[in-house]
Design a protein around this motif. Structure first.
Motif, PDB file in Angstrom:
ATOM      1  N   ASN A  22       9.559  56.542  19.808  1.00  0.00           N
ATOM      2  CA  ASN A  22       8.262  57.198  19.774  1.00  0.00           C
ATOM      3  C   ASN A  22       7.102  56.238  20.027  1.00  0.00           C
ATOM      4  O   ASN A  22       5.958  56.627  19.938  1.00  0.00           O
ATOM      5  N   LYS A  23       7.412  55.002  20.324  1.00  0.00           N
ATOM      6  CA  LYS A  23       6.365  54.008  20.539  1.00  0.00           C
ATOM      7  C   LYS A  23       5.821  54.154  21.957  1.00  0.00           C
ATOM      8  O   LYS A  23       6.566  54.104  22.931  1.00  0.00           O
ATOM      9  N   GLN A  24       4.520  54.327  22.047  1.00  0.00           N
ATOM     10  CA  GLN A  24       3.877  54.414  23.343  1.00  0.00           C
ATOM     11  C   GLN A  24       3.598  53.012  23.855  1.00  0.00           C
ATOM     12  O   GLN A  24       3.309  52.105  23.086  1.00  0.00           O
ATOM     13  N   ASP A  25       3.633  52.862  25.147  1.00  0.00           N
ATOM     14  CA  ASP A  25       3.229  51.604  25.763  1.00  0.00           C
ATOM     15  C   ASP A  25       1.782  51.767  26.209  1.00  0.00           C
ATOM     16  O   ASP A  25       1.499  52.412  27.212  1.00  0.00           O
ATOM     17  N   ASN A  26       0.872  51.218  25.430  1.00  0.00           N
ATOM     18  CA  ASN A  26      -0.554  51.275  25.757  1.00  0.00           C
ATOM     19  C   ASN A  26      -1.077  49.890  26.133  1.00  0.00           C
ATOM     20  O   ASN A  26      -2.231  49.568  25.885  1.00  0.00           O
ATOM     21  N   THR A  27      -0.203  49.074  26.730  1.00  0.00           N
ATOM     22  CA  THR A  27      -0.583  47.708  27.078  1.00  0.00           C
ATOM     23  C   THR A  27      -1.387  47.629  28.369  1.00  0.00           C
ATOM     24  O   THR A  27      -1.993  46.607  28.651  1.00  0.00           O
ATOM     25  N   THR A  28      -1.395  48.713  29.143  1.00  0.00           N
ATOM     26  CA  THR A  28      -2.208  48.744  30.365  1.00  0.00           C
ATOM     27  C   THR A  28      -3.114  49.970  30.318  1.00  0.00           C
ATOM     28  O   THR A  28      -2.819  50.951  29.629  1.00  0.00           O
ATOM     29  N   ILE A  29      -4.205  49.885  31.075  1.00  0.00           N
ATOM     30  CA  ILE A  29      -5.112  51.029  31.159  1.00  0.00           C
ATOM     31  C   ILE A  29      -4.387  52.222  31.775  1.00  0.00           C
ATOM     32  O   ILE A  29      -4.525  53.352  31.293  1.00  0.00           O
ATOM     33  N   ASP A  30      -3.610  51.995  32.815  1.00  0.00           N
ATOM     34  CA  ASP A  30      -2.865  53.088  33.446  1.00  0.00           C
ATOM     35  C   ASP A  30      -1.972  53.811  32.436  1.00  0.00           C
ATOM     36  O   ASP A  30      -1.948  55.046  32.399  1.00  0.00           O
ATOM     37  N   ASN A  31      -1.234  53.049  31.633  1.00  0.00           N
ATOM     38  CA  ASN A  31      -0.346  53.667  30.642  1.00  0.00           C
ATOM     39  C   ASN A  31      -1.133  54.452  29.601  1.00  0.00           C
ATOM     40  O   ASN A  31      -0.739  55.556  29.228  1.00  0.00           O
ATOM     41  N   LEU A  56      -3.550  56.713  20.048  1.00  0.00           N
ATOM     42  CA  LEU A  56      -4.338  56.298  21.208  1.00  0.00           C
ATOM     43  C   LEU A  56      -5.711  55.755  20.811  1.00  0.00           C
ATOM     44  O   LEU A  56      -6.332  55.027  21.573  1.00  0.00           O
ATOM     45  N   TYR A  57      -6.174  56.124  19.623  1.00  0.00           N
ATOM     46  CA  TYR A  57      -7.571  55.910  19.236  1.00  0.00           C
ATOM     47  C   TYR A  57      -7.761  54.751  18.273  1.00  0.00           C
ATOM     48  O   TYR A  57      -7.033  54.614  17.297  1.00  0.00           O
ATOM     49  N   TYR A  58      -8.790  53.969  18.538  1.00  0.00           N
ATOM     50  CA  TYR A  58      -9.208  52.896  17.641  1.00  0.00           C
ATOM     51  C   TYR A  58      -9.903  53.516  16.429  1.00  0.00           C
ATOM     52  O   TYR A  58     -10.388  54.652  16.508  1.00  0.00           O
ATOM     53  N   GLN A  59      -9.992  52.780  15.352  1.00  0.00           N
ATOM     54  CA  GLN A  59     -10.648  53.305  14.139  1.00  0.00           C
ATOM     55  C   GLN A  59     -12.053  53.797  14.443  1.00  0.00           C
ATOM     56  O   GLN A  59     -12.777  53.192  15.217  1.00  0.00           O
ATOM     57  N   ASN A  60     -12.397  54.914  13.866  1.00  0.00           N
ATOM     58  CA  ASN A  60     -13.710  55.559  14.026  1.00  0.00           C
ATOM     59  C   ASN A  60     -14.004  56.037  15.449  1.00  0.00           C
ATOM     60  O   ASN A  60     -15.168  56.245  15.804  1.00  0.00           O
ATOM     61  N   ALA A  61     -12.979  56.238  16.259  1.00  0.00           N
ATOM     62  CA  ALA A  61     -13.169  56.746  17.620  1.00  0.00           C
ATOM     63  C   ALA A  61     -13.742  58.157  17.581  1.00  0.00           C
ATOM     64  O   ALA A  61     -13.589  58.884  16.598  1.00  0.00           O
ATOM     65  N   GLY A 144      -6.216  42.441  22.437  1.00  0.00           N
ATOM     66  CA  GLY A 144      -5.365  41.291  22.719  1.00  0.00           C
ATOM     67  C   GLY A 144      -3.901  41.665  22.791  1.00  0.00           C
ATOM     68  O   GLY A 144      -3.070  40.903  23.277  1.00  0.00           O
ATOM     69  N   THR A 145      -3.578  42.866  22.310  1.00  0.00           N
ATOM     70  CA  THR A 145      -2.199  43.354  22.322  1.00  0.00           C
ATOM     71  C   THR A 145      -2.062  44.612  23.163  1.00  0.00           C
ATOM     72  O   THR A 145      -1.089  44.787  23.888  1.00  0.00           O
ATOM     73  N   ARG A 146      -3.074  45.483  23.070  1.00  0.00           N
ATOM     74  CA  ARG A 146      -3.000  46.773  23.752  1.00  0.00           C
ATOM     75  C   ARG A 146      -4.409  47.342  23.922  1.00  0.00           C
ATOM     76  O   ARG A 146      -5.364  46.850  23.348  1.00  0.00           O
ATOM     77  N   TRP A 147      -4.502  48.433  24.692  1.00  0.00           N
ATOM     78  CA  TRP A 147      -5.750  49.154  24.887  1.00  0.00           C
ATOM     79  C   TRP A 147      -5.857  50.283  23.879  1.00  0.00           C
ATOM     80  O   TRP A 147      -4.861  50.909  23.535  1.00  0.00           O
ATOM     81  N   TRP A 148      -7.093  50.536  23.432  1.00  0.00           N
ATOM     82  CA  TRP A 148      -7.406  51.612  22.497  1.00  0.00           C
ATOM     83  C   TRP A 148      -8.576  52.420  23.047  1.00  0.00           C
ATOM     84  O   TRP A 148      -9.477  51.859  23.681  1.00  0.00           O
ATOM     85  N   ILE A 149      -8.597  53.702  22.754  1.00  0.00           N
ATOM     86  CA  ILE A 149      -9.746  54.538  23.114  1.00  0.00           C
ATOM     87  C   ILE A 149     -10.779  54.437  21.996  1.00  0.00           C
ATOM     88  O   ILE A 149     -10.470  54.669  20.831  1.00  0.00           O
TER      89      ILE A 149
END
Length: 170
Positions: A22-31, A56-61, A144-149
């Protein structure tokens, strides 16, 4: 003792495998953008993975739809990811909803990115014409590890506000 160890080992392995599946790969913007559109899309009656959505979301998004209200006044509404789930989740499942990215512009500087993503929406993958189109303005952070919205700010296309050609597929 042997039974306890076996049960504990089985639990740990199962938990690890489930987490990996169930782990998403959010290491790239495309993903990340693909995961965003994928997690809210599905046929009528198909449950959405709200844990994956929240991931997908960073805290307080915030999710910020904009448009005209019933009095014709343009405004914006601020929602948390949970507010979105509570307000739209049931409708998505009951009606079917597929949001499909049809064009994208990305601007990035270091850990900051802005994605201008044109979309169309259909109630089923088999629909030939969308019932809605619009543009998502998506602000992203890389930790530094992944992208967040951080935010998604959007508006729908209307007769008086058509999507400009430069934001449509070329």
């Amino acid at each position: 003792m042997k039974i306890r160890f076996t049960l504990l080992f089985t639990f740990i392995c199962t938990t690890f495998i489930f987490a990996q599946e169930n782990k998403q790969d959010n290491t790239t913007i495309d993903n990340l953008i693909s995961n965003l559109y994928g997690v809210i899309s599905g046929e009528k009656g198909e449950a959405r993975d709200w844990d994956a959505f929240n991931n997908l979301y960073y805290q307080n998004a915030r999710l910020i739809p904009s448009g005209k209200n019933k009095d014709g006044i343009t405004g914006a509404r601020y929602m948390t990811p949970q507010d979105y789930i509570d307000g739209s989740g049931k409708w998505l499942v009951e009606n079917g909803f597929h949001e499909i990215e049809i064009s994208r512009e990305v601007q990035q500087f270091g850990t900051v990115a802005h994605v201008f993503s044109t979309y169309e929406a259909k109630k089923s993958k088999s629909d030939t014409e969308p019932f809605m189109r619009g543009i998502n303005s998506i602000q992203l952070l890389n930790d530094g590890t992944r992208w967040w919205i951080l935010n998604i700010y959007w508006t729908q296309e209307s007769e008086e506000n058509p999507i400009p050609e430069k934001y449509l597929p070329k």
